[in-house]
Design an enzyme around this catalytic site. Sequence first.
Site, PDB file in Angstrom:
ATOM      1  N   SER A 190       0.827  -1.203   0.000  1.00  0.00           N
ATOM      2  CA  SER A 190       0.000   0.000   0.000  1.00  0.00           C
ATOM      3  C   SER A 190       0.860   1.250   0.000  1.00  0.00           C
ATOM      4  O   SER A 190       1.775   1.385   0.820  1.00  0.00           O
ATOM      5  CB  SER A 190      -0.920   0.018   1.225  1.00  0.00           C
ATOM      6  OG  SER A 190      -1.615   1.239   1.319  1.00  0.00           O
ATOM      7  N   GLN A 197      -0.274   3.969   0.959  1.00  0.00           N
ATOM      8  CA  GLN A 197      -0.720   4.757   2.112  1.00  0.00           C
ATOM      9  C   GLN A 197       0.230   4.623   3.295  1.00  0.00           C
ATOM     10  O   GLN A 197       0.340   5.544   4.106  1.00  0.00           O
ATOM     11  CB  GLN A 197      -2.137   4.345   2.501  1.00  0.00           C
ATOM     12  CG  GLN A 197      -3.177   4.745   1.461  1.00  0.00           C
ATOM     13  CD  GLN A 197      -4.559   4.247   1.793  1.00  0.00           C
ATOM     14  OE1 GLN A 197      -4.785   3.634   2.839  1.00  0.00           O
ATOM     15  NE2 GLN A 197      -5.505   4.503   0.906  1.00  0.00           N
ATOM     16  N   ASP A 219      -7.822   1.863  -8.185  1.00  0.00           N
ATOM     17  CA  ASP A 219      -9.242   2.059  -7.905  1.00  0.00           C
ATOM     18  C   ASP A 219     -10.095   2.101  -9.170  1.00  0.00           C
ATOM     19  O   ASP A 219     -11.327   2.035  -9.093  1.00  0.00           O
ATOM     20  CB  ASP A 219      -9.460   3.359  -7.117  1.00  0.00           C
ATOM     21  CG  ASP A 219      -9.072   3.205  -5.653  1.00  0.00           C
ATOM     22  OD1 ASP A 219      -9.039   2.058  -5.165  1.00  0.00           O
ATOM     23  OD2 ASP A 219      -8.794   4.217  -4.998  1.00  0.00           O
ATOM     24  N   LYS A 272      -8.432  -4.474  -0.473  1.00  0.00           N
ATOM     25  CA  LYS A 272      -9.277  -3.278  -0.412  1.00  0.00           C
ATOM     26  C   LYS A 272     -10.468  -3.552   0.506  1.00  0.00           C
ATOM     27  O   LYS A 272     -10.428  -4.454   1.333  1.00  0.00           O
ATOM     28  CB  LYS A 272      -9.731  -2.894  -1.820  1.00  0.00           C
ATOM     29  CG  LYS A 272      -8.607  -2.477  -2.758  1.00  0.00           C
ATOM     30  CD  LYS A 272      -8.054  -1.120  -2.379  1.00  0.00           C
ATOM     31  CE  LYS A 272      -7.048  -0.622  -3.411  1.00  0.00           C
ATOM     32  NZ  LYS A 272      -6.535   0.731  -3.078  1.00  0.00           N
TER      33      LYS A 272
END
Length: 402
Positions: free
Chosen positions: A144, A146, A288, A315
Site C-alpha cells: 500500500s 498509504q 481504484d 481493499k
Amino acid sequence: MDRVIAWDKTKIEGVVVLPASKSISNRALVLCALAGCPVPENLSDSDDTRVLREALSSSNRLVNVGHAGTAMRFLTAYFALKGGTWELTGSERMKQRPVQVLVDALRNLGAKIAYMDEEGYPPLWITSAPLQGGRSLVLDASISSQYVSALMMIAPLLPGGLTLDLEERIVSAAYIRMTASMMRLFGVDVCLEGGKIVVPEKEYIPVNLRVESDWTAASYFYEVLSIVGQGEIFISDLKKDSLQGDALQYSLWERLGVRTEWRESDILLRASGENTDLFEADFTEMPDLALTFIVACCLKDIPFRVRGLETLHVKECDRVAASICELRKLGYELKVPVHGELCWNRERNALTSLEIDTYQDHRMVMAFAPAGLKLPGLVIRNAGVVSKSFPTFWEQLGKLLI
C-alpha cells in the site's frame, strides 16, 4: 438498501457534479492538523473524510474508522507522533486489512504500538513515546502506498527528518507523488528519486487550500457513456494537470469509445464509437479504476487482459475475487492468468442471477451500476455504501438516465 435498475437509454446527454477529491481531502486534513491551519475549502463529503476529520479534532481516545482504510493508516502515524493513548479500531473487514509494514516502521522510530487482537492487524493500542528521525527506513512498498504517505507526512516533524528506501514493486506511486506535492505546498521540500524519498526536518507552513473534484468518481460516467455508445457528458472542476494520478484515465477510455475535450478547468466527454479489439492495461498506478474498466469491457463484449491488481485483494473487499464471482452471475467467465492479473476472452456461461452482491465496497456498487443499462432489472445490493466516497452518486447518475 438495495436498488433495482431499469434504465433504457440509447443516448446520454447531461451535466455531472462530482464530489471533491477524497485523496486530496484526506491528505490536506492531516497536513492542516500538523501545520495548525484551518481545514480546506470544498472538502470531500465522503464517509472516509468525515471519519478522518472527526478523529483529528476529537479528544475521544477510542477511534473507530469503520471501513476507512486511509484513515486507519494516516491516523496510526499521526497518533504515534502526537502522543497520548489511543485505541484505533474499525469494521470487521478493517480488522482483516494488514497494517504491519507501517507499524514496524513506526516502532523502528520509537513508537509504542501494540496489536489488541491478531498480530499485524487492527485494532491498535498506541501510547506516548518520543519518535526519533535522522535515519533511513527500508519499507516494502508493494502492499500500500498509504503506508508511505503516512510516514512522509509526519517525517518533517521528526528530529533530523526521515529517509525512506522503498523495496519491491512500488504500487500506486501516483499517490506518493500527490503526497509529496501537497507537502511542498505546506513548505516542505520533499525529494523523490526513484525508490528513495528524502524528507528534511522542517515545520509546516499554514496555507489555505481548495480541494478539486475527484477524478476517480469521474470514471463511472466515462463507463456509462462507453456502454451506451452515444452522447456527451459535461463535468466541471477537473484539471488535466491534476495532482490525482487517476486523471490519466482519459487516455484509456479513448480505447473504449470515449474522448475527452478539455475546457479550461472542465471536461466534456463525447462518445466516439471507436473501440479497441483487445483492451490491455496496467493499473498499478490507478488501482481504484480497475473494476470500472473490467465491467465496461464485459458489457461491451471487448476481451481484456489487465495487470497491476495486486492491491485489489486487500481493499474494502477482495475486488479480484468479487469481480470474478459477480460477473459470473451475469454470464462472464473471467480468468486469473497469474497473481495480479485478470483476463476475459469472451468466454460466456449462462446468466444465473441479476442480483449483484457488493461486499460493503463502494467501488463494487459504482462499477456495477452501469451494467443495468444492458441488463434491465439488475439489483445492486447495499447500494447506499457509496456514501464512503460519493454520497450523491445515485442522484448524479439518475440525472443522466431519467
